[in-house]
Design an enzyme around this catalytic site. Sequence first.
Site, PDB file in Angstrom:
ATOM      1  N   CYS A 137      -2.265  -1.790  -0.669  1.00 46.72           N
ATOM      2  CA  CYS A 137      -1.833  -1.503  -2.047  1.00 46.72           C
ATOM      3  C   CYS A 137      -1.042  -0.205  -2.151  1.00 46.72           C
ATOM      4  O   CYS A 137      -0.919   0.373  -3.237  1.00 46.72           O
ATOM      5  CB  CYS A 137      -3.023  -1.470  -2.989  1.00 46.72           C
ATOM      6  N   ARG A 160       0.736  -5.165  11.835  1.00 46.97           N
ATOM      7  CA  ARG A 160       0.551  -3.711  11.721  1.00 46.97           C
ATOM      8  C   ARG A 160       1.326  -2.946  12.773  1.00 46.97           C
ATOM      9  O   ARG A 160       1.624  -3.469  13.851  1.00 46.97           O
ATOM     10  CB  ARG A 160      -0.944  -3.397  11.900  1.00 46.97           C
ATOM     11  N   SER A 183      -6.865  -1.949   0.151  1.00 41.79           N
ATOM     12  CA  SER A 183      -6.094  -2.311   1.344  1.00 41.79           C
ATOM     13  C   SER A 183      -4.782  -2.986   0.948  1.00 41.79           C
ATOM     14  O   SER A 183      -4.768  -3.841   0.062  1.00 41.79           O
ATOM     15  CB  SER A 183      -6.917  -3.276   2.194  1.00 41.79           C
ATOM     16  N   ASP A 187      -4.992   6.860   4.939  1.00 46.75           N
ATOM     17  CA  ASP A 187      -6.019   5.827   4.750  1.00 46.75           C
ATOM     18  C   ASP A 187      -7.401   6.371   4.390  1.00 46.75           C
ATOM     19  O   ASP A 187      -8.100   5.764   3.596  1.00 46.75           O
ATOM     20  CB  ASP A 187      -6.129   4.960   6.014  1.00 46.75           C
ATOM     21  N   ARG A 213      -9.576  -7.891   8.626  1.00 46.29           N
ATOM     22  CA  ARG A 213     -11.003  -7.617   8.483  1.00 46.29           C
ATOM     23  C   ARG A 213     -11.737  -8.860   7.973  1.00 46.29           C
ATOM     24  O   ARG A 213     -11.191  -9.638   7.208  1.00 46.29           O
ATOM     25  CB  ARG A 213     -11.230  -6.460   7.505  1.00 46.29           C
TER      26      ARG A 213
HETATM   27  P1  GTP Z   1      -4.050  -0.444   4.195  1.00 43.24           P
HETATM   28  O1  GTP Z   1      -3.502   0.101   5.446  1.00 43.24           O
HETATM   29  O2  GTP Z   1      -4.401  -1.893   4.288  1.00 43.24           O
HETATM   30  O3  GTP Z   1      -5.179   0.345   3.638  1.00 43.24           O
HETATM   31  O4  GTP Z   1      -2.824  -0.485   3.114  1.00 43.24           O
HETATM   32  P2  GTP Z   1      -2.087   0.658   2.273  1.00 43.24           P
HETATM   33  O5  GTP Z   1      -2.842   0.943   1.022  1.00 43.24           O
HETATM   34  O6  GTP Z   1      -1.745   1.813   3.134  1.00 43.24           O
HETATM   35  O7  GTP Z   1      -0.745  -0.102   1.808  1.00 43.24           O
HETATM   36  P3  GTP Z   1       0.772   0.099   2.282  1.00 43.24           P
HETATM   37  O8  GTP Z   1       1.338   1.440   1.875  1.00 43.24           O
HETATM   38  O9  GTP Z   1       0.894  -0.263   3.700  1.00 43.24           O
HETATM   39  O10 GTP Z   1       1.500  -1.000   1.388  1.00 43.24           O
HETATM   40  C1  GTP Z   1       1.190  -2.359   1.457  1.00 43.24           C
HETATM   41  C2  GTP Z   1       2.332  -3.179   0.929  1.00 43.24           C
HETATM   42  O11 GTP Z   1       2.662  -2.773  -0.404  1.00 43.24           O
HETATM   43  C3  GTP Z   1       3.614  -3.011   1.749  1.00 43.24           C
HETATM   44  O12 GTP Z   1       4.223  -4.271   1.906  1.00 43.24           O
HETATM   45  C4  GTP Z   1       4.475  -2.103   0.906  1.00 43.24           C
HETATM   46  O13 GTP Z   1       5.852  -2.334   1.111  1.00 43.24           O
HETATM   47  C5  GTP Z   1       4.039  -2.453  -0.520  1.00 43.24           C
HETATM   48  N1  GTP Z   1       4.180  -1.269  -1.422  1.00 43.24           N
HETATM   49  C6  GTP Z   1       3.747  -0.020  -1.181  1.00 43.24           C
HETATM   50  N2  GTP Z   1       4.081   0.833  -2.182  1.00 43.24           N
HETATM   51  C7  GTP Z   1       4.733   0.078  -3.092  1.00 43.24           C
HETATM   52  C8  GTP Z   1       5.338   0.369  -4.369  1.00 43.24           C
HETATM   53  O14 GTP Z   1       5.346   1.502  -4.865  1.00 43.24           O
HETATM   54  N3  GTP Z   1       5.891  -0.696  -5.026  1.00 43.24           N
HETATM   55  C9  GTP Z   1       5.908  -1.960  -4.509  1.00 43.24           C
HETATM   56  N4  GTP Z   1       6.474  -2.916  -5.223  1.00 43.24           N
HETATM   57  N5  GTP Z   1       5.363  -2.268  -3.314  1.00 43.24           N
HETATM   58  C10 GTP Z   1       4.778  -1.265  -2.617  1.00 43.24           C
HETATM   59  C1  SPV Z   2      -7.561  -1.771   5.371  1.00 43.20           C
HETATM   60  O1  SPV Z   2      -7.836  -2.983   5.374  1.00 43.20           O
HETATM   61  O2  SPV Z   2      -7.821  -1.039   4.389  1.00 43.20           O
HETATM   62  C2  SPV Z   2      -6.876  -1.162   6.529  1.00 43.20           C
HETATM   63  C3  SPV Z   2      -6.676  -1.986   7.717  1.00 43.20           C
HETATM   64  O3  SPV Z   2      -6.545   0.011   6.488  1.00 43.20           O
HETATM   65  S1  SPV Z   2      -8.103  -2.055   8.703  1.00 43.20           S
HETATM   66  O4  SPV Z   2      -8.040  -0.965   9.664  1.00 43.20           O
HETATM   67  O5  SPV Z   2      -8.059  -3.352   9.408  1.00 43.20           O
HETATM   68  O6  SPV Z   2      -9.268  -1.920   7.905  1.00 43.20           O
HETATM   69 MN    MN Z   3      -7.039   0.945   4.484  1.00 42.94          MN
END
Ligand code: GTP
Ligand code: SPV
Ligand code: MN
Length: 597
Positions: free
Chosen positions: A263, A378, A261, A286, A69
């Site tokens: 996290c 992704r 994002s 999300d 983004r």
């Molecule tokens: P967006 O799609 O961008 O909104 O991200 P999201 O909030 O869905 O994050 P996602 O669950 O994809 O996690 C992002 C990164 O954080 C990945 O590399 C995960 O492996 C890592 N991660 C997620 N949960 C944990 C956790 O509980 N501990 C640690 N250390 N890392 C985590």
């Molecule tokens: C985020 O950035 O929080 C996402 C990926 O979930 S995007 O769809 O590119 O916004």
């Molecule tokens: Mn997101």
Amino acid sequence: MNAKQRLSNWIHKTAELCQPEKIIYWHGTDQEYHELLEEMVKDKKAIRLNQELRPGCFLFRSDPDDVARVENRTFISTTLQRDAGPTNNWISPKVLKPKMLKLYKGSMKGRTMYVIPYSMGPIGSKFSKIGVELTDSPYVTVHMHIMTRTGDKVYDLINQGQDFVKCLHSVGYPLENNQHDVSWPSAPIEQKYIAHFPEENMIWSYGSGYGGNALLGKKCFALRIASYQARNEGWLAEHMLILKLTSPDNKVRYVTGAFPSACGKTNLAMINPSLPGWKAETLGDDIAWLRFTKEGYLRAINPENGFFGVAPGTSYATNPNAMKTIQHDTLFTNVALTDEGDVWWNDMTPEPPSHLIDWLGNDWTPSCSEPAAHPNSRFTSPITNNPITAEEFEDPDGVPISAILFGGRRPNTIPLIHQSFSFQHGVFLGSIMGSEITKAVISSEYGRVRRDPFAMLPFIGYNIGDYVKHWLAIGRMGDPEKLPKIFYINWFKKENGKYLWPGFGENSRILKWVLDRCDNLVDATVSPIGYLPKMEDLDRNSLNITEENFNKLFLIDKSLWSQEIDLIEEHYKIYGDSLPKEMRDELDGLEKRLLLQ
Ligand code: GTP
Ligand code: SPV
Ligand code: MN
């Protein structure tokens, strides 16, 4: 003019402006989807993966300058700047529209314009809203097919008179006089515009083909436009996962979680609980749309129909349900390609393969210093691929929410979990959230902690002060007994560069405490920042962490909190007059409690 006429007028006006070679109306069938993917493979815009290893899976590689983004090119274009507020980029529609019209003129030359009608939320649900995206990107089209409910059923709603959000998208790379196409057309950064006109239910996106910049149902509609609508209509559109939890005694509860994002939303939404007897099921990873019902409960739906998940870090060890989800019928963007025609990214397996083609299309070996997959690479999968998707996913009435978790990536200061004293204090916790900037956004400041209130900083479609006021109003609308309880979590506390908390499946231990608190089963310790768990109430059976480190996860360091207060003060200054008085009171209260400690 009725909705049907409005649609056809708008399509024709857009075609006149953008001058596509042809127009294709999307009906939402799998046949169209497969045919378009075939065409993209033929045009070298997609790579078919090894169909024995990953049936129905394809790989896309974006332009290296179009990988996430673009917040500094994202605009809220309202008549008055005050309505966009201090945290959004604002340009008057009077200035922005002529600028963008110039760019759109002839921008689809040599390309097909796809007309994609889609619903955010189950078709026919009172929560749901519809949109139509006109795009010259086949990549966007196949992704919208997965991420939303597309097709004829939505034309039917428009024919019946339902209004829709007008979403126009062009990659900004016209093909003049049979010019050769590139595999990922896009425009230079200064020509990229992700523009929202909330007063007109309209989105104009130009120059980027990636993720939230281009799949306009997602961040642009379901968060920015929807948050604006939600404020006017008395509901909430939030950057939240939705999770169903069943305890060993078969009690069902639903929680949401707002983390910025990259996290941890997708991971928590697909959690494989380490605690015996607990069952978790996914509703969304999300976005959540929340409304009060007549009974006074806040209920949530997931407006999306698929996952657009961060690939790096995803493995059988951390997220087995995601690994099963992406085993078939999944589109991958910017991951690495193995010699067997499969995908790979950092930490997918303990050891990297000895040779890969990286996301840029170059040879890669473990001695290379750059990661083989882009950090914001992704996977895109239908929600039905997930083995633990909850059956309520299609429920038009949504699910009642017992708890809301706020959280972010904080190497220090914020404990593993604490609970707000009240709903208003919970709104305060949402408003002071901070998190390290991740690669989900193009930035020059990765890793810096920035305030990201409610994980919505880049997604609030209006004035942030009004947004916080709206949350307070939601609190007043609800029966205090029935309002969700609010918690603040931090899975990412570090020592010497290493995470102190194992995270992932072990987060179920924290979820158990959350539900115990919702059920009034356990007391808590009152601390200056909120309620902390009593150590004996956290299940630590078979948890592989030393007593000393465990205690560190809950430490409240006064000097760090004093710095935190300064940062919150800084952030609140941005609100100016629009900061609700309640937030100032909460901050004063926090400061006093910390001094008295
Ligand atoms: P967006 O799609 O961008 O909104 O991200 P999201 O909030 O869905 O994050 P996602 O669950 O994809 O996690 C992002 C990164 O954080 C990945 O590399 C995960 O492996 C890592 N991660 C997620 N949960 C944990 C956790 O509980 N501990 C640690 N250390 N890392 C985590
Ligand atoms: C985020 O950035 O929080 C996402 C990926 O979930 S995007 O769809 O590119 O916004
Ligand atoms: Mn997101």
